[in-house]
Motif scaffolding. Sequence first.
Motif, PDB file in Angstrom:
ATOM      1  N   MET A 460       0.834  -1.202   0.000  1.00 12.18           N
ATOM      2  CA  MET A 460       0.000   0.000   0.000  1.00 12.18           C
ATOM      3  C   MET A 460       0.869   1.253   0.000  1.00 12.18           C
ATOM      4  SD  MET A 460      -2.962   1.205   2.652  1.00 12.18           S
ATOM      5  CE  MET A 460      -4.173   0.035   2.056  1.00 12.18           C
ATOM      6  N   GLN A 461       1.948   1.224   0.773  1.00 14.08           N
ATOM      7  CA  GLN A 461       2.820   2.390   0.875  1.00 14.08           C
ATOM      8  C   GLN A 461       3.493   2.696  -0.461  1.00 14.08           C
ATOM      9  OE1 GLN A 461       2.477   3.754   3.874  1.00 14.08           O
ATOM     10  NE2 GLN A 461       3.548   5.592   3.147  1.00 14.08           N
ATOM     11  N   VAL A 462       3.862   1.659  -1.191  1.00 11.93           N
ATOM     12  CA  VAL A 462       4.496   1.854  -2.503  1.00 11.93           C
ATOM     13  C   VAL A 462       3.489   2.423  -3.504  1.00 11.93           C
ATOM     14  CG1 VAL A 462       5.482   0.639  -4.492  1.00 11.93           C
ATOM     15  CG2 VAL A 462       6.293   0.107  -2.171  1.00 11.93           C
ATOM     16  N   ASN A 463       2.256   1.938  -3.479  1.00 15.30           N
ATOM     17  CA  ASN A 463       1.251   2.358  -4.462  1.00 15.30           C
ATOM     18  C   ASN A 463       0.595   3.696  -4.124  1.00 15.30           C
ATOM     19  OD1 ASN A 463       0.621   0.200  -6.701  1.00 15.30           O
ATOM     20  ND2 ASN A 463       1.078  -0.955  -4.831  1.00 15.30           N
ATOM     21  N   GLU A 464       0.535   4.044  -2.850  1.00 10.56           N
ATOM     22  CA  GLU A 464       0.008   5.328  -2.396  1.00 10.56           C
ATOM     23  C   GLU A 464      -1.314   5.719  -3.077  1.00 10.56           C
ATOM     24  OE1 GLU A 464       3.517   7.709  -3.322  1.00 10.56           O
ATOM     25  OE2 GLU A 464       3.943   7.829  -1.170  1.00 10.56           O
ATOM     26  N   PRO A 465      -2.374   4.965  -2.878  1.00 10.92           N
ATOM     27  CA  PRO A 465      -3.639   5.303  -3.552  1.00 10.92           C
ATOM     28  C   PRO A 465      -4.192   6.672  -3.153  1.00 10.92           C
ATOM     29  CG  PRO A 465      -3.956   3.611  -1.861  1.00 10.92           C
ATOM     30  CD  PRO A 465      -2.491   3.768  -2.042  1.00 10.92           C
ATOM     31  N   TRP A 466      -3.873   7.159  -1.959  1.00 10.14           N
ATOM     32  CA  TRP A 466      -4.333   8.485  -1.538  1.00 10.14           C
ATOM     33  C   TRP A 466      -3.680   9.595  -2.373  1.00 10.14           C
ATOM     34  CZ3 TRP A 466      -1.588   4.939   1.206  1.00 10.14           C
ATOM     35  CH2 TRP A 466      -0.242   5.218   1.482  1.00 10.14           C
ATOM     36  N   ILE A 467      -2.433   9.365  -2.803  1.00 10.21           N
ATOM     37  CA  ILE A 467      -1.760  10.347  -3.673  1.00 10.21           C
ATOM     38  C   ILE A 467      -2.430  10.357  -5.051  1.00 10.21           C
ATOM     39  CG2 ILE A 467       0.413  10.962  -4.799  1.00 10.21           C
ATOM     40  CD1 ILE A 467       0.478  11.411  -1.818  1.00 10.21           C
ATOM     41  N   LEU A 468      -2.771   9.160  -5.535  1.00 10.77           N
ATOM     42  CA  LEU A 468      -3.464   9.078  -6.830  1.00 10.77           C
ATOM     43  C   LEU A 468      -4.818   9.771  -6.746  1.00 10.77           C
ATOM     44  CD1 LEU A 468      -2.692   5.358  -7.840  1.00 10.77           C
ATOM     45  CD2 LEU A 468      -1.428   7.432  -8.449  1.00 10.77           C
ATOM     46  N   ALA A 469      -5.502   9.613  -5.627  1.00  9.28           N
ATOM     47  CA  ALA A 469      -6.812  10.251  -5.452  1.00  9.28           C
ATOM     48  C   ALA A 469      -6.689  11.774  -5.448  1.00  9.28           C
ATOM     49  CB  ALA A 469      -7.451   9.763  -4.152  1.00  9.28           C
ATOM     50  N   LYS A 470      -5.649  12.270  -4.803  1.00 11.56           N
ATOM     51  CA  LYS A 470      -5.429  13.726  -4.798  1.00 11.56           C
ATOM     52  C   LYS A 470      -5.135  14.235  -6.209  1.00 11.56           C
ATOM     53  CE  LYS A 470      -3.792  14.299  -0.046  1.00 11.56           C
ATOM     54  NZ  LYS A 470      -2.624  14.599   0.819  1.00 11.56           N
ATOM     55  N   ALA A 471      -4.416  13.443  -6.989  1.00  9.72           N
ATOM     56  CA  ALA A 471      -4.110  13.828  -8.373  1.00  9.72           C
ATOM     57  C   ALA A 471      -5.395  13.942  -9.184  1.00  9.72           C
ATOM     58  CB  ALA A 471      -3.168  12.808  -8.997  1.00  9.72           C
ATOM     59  N   ILE A 472      -6.294  12.977  -8.998  1.00  6.57           N
ATOM     60  CA  ILE A 472      -7.586  13.023  -9.709  1.00  6.57           C
ATOM     61  C   ILE A 472      -8.356  14.275  -9.325  1.00  6.57           C
ATOM     62  CG2 ILE A 472      -9.849  11.905  -9.870  1.00  6.57           C
ATOM     63  CD1 ILE A 472      -8.431   9.202  -9.616  1.00  6.57           C
ATOM     64  N   GLU A 473      -8.331  14.580  -8.012  1.00  5.78           N
ATOM     65  CA  GLU A 473      -9.061  15.751  -7.517  1.00  5.78           C
ATOM     66  C   GLU A 473      -8.500  17.037  -8.131  1.00  5.78           C
ATOM     67  OE1 GLU A 473     -10.076  17.723  -3.174  1.00  5.78           O
ATOM     68  OE2 GLU A 473      -9.462  15.616  -3.282  1.00  5.78           O
ATOM     69  N   LYS A 474      -7.186  17.141  -8.211  1.00  9.85           N
ATOM     70  CA  LYS A 474      -6.554  18.330  -8.793  1.00  9.85           C
ATOM     71  C   LYS A 474      -6.893  18.470 -10.272  1.00  9.85           C
ATOM     72  CE  LYS A 474      -2.555  18.995  -5.761  1.00  9.85           C
ATOM     73  NZ  LYS A 474      -1.083  19.031  -5.701  1.00  9.85           N
ATOM     74  N   ILE A 475      -6.885  17.334 -10.997  1.00  8.98           N
ATOM     75  CA  ILE A 475      -7.223  17.358 -12.429  1.00  8.98           C
ATOM     76  C   ILE A 475      -8.647  17.858 -12.622  1.00  8.98           C
ATOM     77  CG2 ILE A 475      -7.623  15.915 -14.462  1.00  8.98           C
ATOM     78  CD1 ILE A 475      -5.326  14.109 -13.447  1.00  8.98           C
ATOM     79  N   LYS A 476      -9.552  17.331 -11.802  1.00 15.42           N
ATOM     80  CA  LYS A 476     -10.960  17.717 -11.948  1.00 15.42           C
ATOM     81  C   LYS A 476     -11.170  19.192 -11.625  1.00 15.42           C
ATOM     82  CE  LYS A 476     -13.133  13.210 -11.195  1.00 15.42           C
ATOM     83  NZ  LYS A 476     -14.000  12.389 -10.303  1.00 15.42           N
ATOM     84  N   LYS A 477     -10.354  19.739 -10.714  1.00 18.39           N
ATOM     85  CA  LYS A 477     -10.488  21.145 -10.335  1.00 18.39           C
ATOM     86  C   LYS A 477      -9.676  22.067 -11.246  1.00 18.39           C
ATOM     87  CE  LYS A 477     -11.422  20.465  -5.402  1.00 18.39           C
ATOM     88  NZ  LYS A 477     -10.891  20.679  -4.027  1.00 18.39           N
ATOM     89  N   GLY A 478      -8.927  21.457 -12.188  1.00 20.52           N
ATOM     90  CA  GLY A 478      -8.106  22.253 -13.091  1.00 20.52           C
ATOM     91  C   GLY A 478      -6.907  22.879 -12.413  1.00 20.52           C
ATOM     92  N   GLU A 479      -6.407  22.257 -11.383  1.00 18.12           N
ATOM     93  CA  GLU A 479      -5.291  22.813 -10.617  1.00 18.12           C
ATOM     94  C   GLU A 479      -3.941  22.302 -11.102  1.00 18.12           C
ATOM     95  OE1 GLU A 479      -6.137  21.851  -6.578  1.00 18.12           O
ATOM     96  OE2 GLU A 479      -7.832  23.254  -6.420  1.00 18.12           O
ATOM     97  N   THR A 480      -3.897  21.674 -12.248  1.00 17.40           N
ATOM     98  CA  THR A 480      -2.622  21.162 -12.775  1.00 17.40           C
ATOM     99  C   THR A 480      -2.228  21.961 -14.014  1.00 17.40           C
ATOM    100  OG1 THR A 480      -3.735  19.560 -14.170  1.00 17.40           O
ATOM    101  CG2 THR A 480      -3.103  18.835 -11.957  1.00 17.40           C
ATOM    102  N   HIS A 481      -0.930  22.061 -14.283  1.00 18.11           N
ATOM    103  CA  HIS A 481      -0.441  22.799 -15.453  1.00 18.11           C
ATOM    104  C   HIS A 481      -0.605  21.977 -16.726  1.00 18.11           C
ATOM    105  CE1 HIS A 481       1.084  25.886 -12.835  1.00 18.11           C
ATOM    106  NE2 HIS A 481       1.842  25.010 -12.160  1.00 18.11           N
TER     107      HIS A 481
END
Length: 711
Positions: A460-481
């Motif tokens: 779980m620590q290697v895969n870090e699903p919470w980090i992936l979830a935050k990435a999805i959230e940022k994409i949906k909010k348009g917070e990525t370059h």
Amino acid sequence: MGKFNRYLITAALPYANGPVHIGHLAGCYIPADIYVRYLRAKKADVKFVCGTDEHGVPITIKAMKEGVTPQDVVDKYHKIIGDSFAAMGISFDIFSRTSNQVHHKTASDYFLKMYNDGLFEEKESEQYFDPKANMFLADRYIIGTCPHCGNDKAYGDQCEKCGNSLSPDELINPHSALSDAVPIKKKTKHWYMPLQNYEPWLNEWLLEGHKEWKNNVYGQCKSWLDSGLHPRAMTRDSNWGIQVPLKDAEGKVLYVWFDAPIGYISATKELTENWADYWCKEDTKLVHFIGKDNIVFHCIIFPAMLKAHGGFVLPDNVPANEFLNLEGDKISTSRNWAVWVNDYIQDFPDQQDILRYVLTATAPETKDNDFTWKDFQARNNNELADNLSNFVHRTMVLMHKLCGGKVPPLHPDLITDYDRETVASFKFAKEKVENALEAYKFREGLSEVMAFSSVGNKYMQVNEPWILAKAIEKIKKGETHEKYTEADIEMLQKRIDICLHVCLQLAANLAILVNPFLPFTAKKMCHMFKVVDKMLEWENAGASNLLKVGYSLRPSEILFSKIDDSIINKQLEKLAETKKEVLAAAAANAPAPVAEEKPAAPAKPEIQFDDFAKLDLRVGTILQAEKVEKADKLLKLLVDIGTEKRTVVSGIAMHFNPEDIVGKQVTLVANLAPRKMRGIESQGMILMAEDNGKLVFVNPAEAVKPGSGVS
């Protein structure tokens, strides 16, 4: 399951003269329960029998002390002991008692069969008799002053203050515990089993046929057989017990160690009308779980009884454990130095699995071990809470948060090699745990379970699903370059799904593997997974599809919470109070010094401090003891001195039986030049004190770690 079609597992019958403590649990009851739960998970035909041993001197001594009848004593403690076992999840199929009528008849019939077959020797001997109470006295009924330490409340078989074994003849000013009268010697008749007649068979069956038994069991048995067996009385003079079923045997009962193991047979009779299948068919595997103090009875005397009677299967294994100490001191019921199981259940409600875990992780499988409350706390906090509970809790919480509370799909197109390796580890973990349990290595088995839990945490620590979830959230909010498409979001979610799918399947496997060890925890996990107990069957372990995709799971329950220092300090304060009370009682009853019967040894020439400083004195623990061939006075000892194990040849064979000194602590001169004796290199010298011709070990007043220096 091999060549066996059914299993009969027994755990030593506890004396019904007091509650059970953690030493009892660690010694045989938890190991036996782990093994039985494993066999049940494999769908084996298994019966697990036990019960209270309700005859013998300890019962009558307890009744005398409490001013009640022996029956009152056994009724009281049978319930306390049975309730404690049930609360700890010790899953007997029957918990019987030797006062039951079926047992009286079974034991009487057993004795009669051997008697009618001419297998007993009738002998007269002189034994101690109380002329005032008009009865013969067991050694425990004779009290006097210990010749070693001056304790005026020593028993005729042992001084509980200094620990030395005694005989009534050694006591100073002996008197009867019943009437205070001075005991006299009087002739009495008893029936003896000539154990020496079974030596050739025992040598072949046990020493040649069971070399796979644990070293401590095999070694103790070999020592007994090498020393030669002697006739042993199978009857006693008493009014409490099973009456000897002969016309001329009034006032005589069956010896408790003849009667007690037959309790396994009578309990099985109570349990099932097919009892003979488990006792008389050769395809039954009989396993006795005991503590090391019962080895000779279960490995030599009872098998000889079974062989003599005929028609019964013999034990396939007797995986005895060593002793468990408490906070560096030997557990003692007489000093109340113990953690009583019924007290633990009150102080730690619904936390039975913590104690099961700690007692298994520190089990005295090959040598005596120590239970400490700080270790109890550390193992719970660092291993159960931070490893097992943490992994399951994170998996369940993230599944609800990131996958809608349902088992997510696996998405084969995005599976990595690491995912495959982790899933493959399910079967490897099953094999490792299974191999350990089949070999009665329960500590190792539990260690493999916890290692498997660590695999989950790392994955779980290697895969870090919470980090992936935050990435999805940022994409949906348009917070990525960068620009991301819906396909990118879908891929990230698929990786979250894969990670949590693997973690959930791993957690389900954990429930199966942990079940024999921590059954209450496995049940909680099944509740969270919304599955029935059938999932815990052993054949399911290793599978990667135990929880079906799309299946809704319950919210997470924390399996283990951290234990605060204040909880542990209360237990330590309780023990400190116990020690204070024992010391106060000892001071109040301090005996007068024993008069010397011969002058002390003359003083040796004066030496300088530098001479003394050259000696390297270490405390060691005797691991093995055996007689040296063709040397009546020599014993060969294996002594653990912490950094290594030393072979020492000592001229003490005329004073000690080898089996009686295993586990004893001694003081060793560790830097004495090696010397060959009878072809054996002796690597040190044991210090002894001589008291009127009797040798006594020079050892610390309290148990210390092997290798502790003496200064």
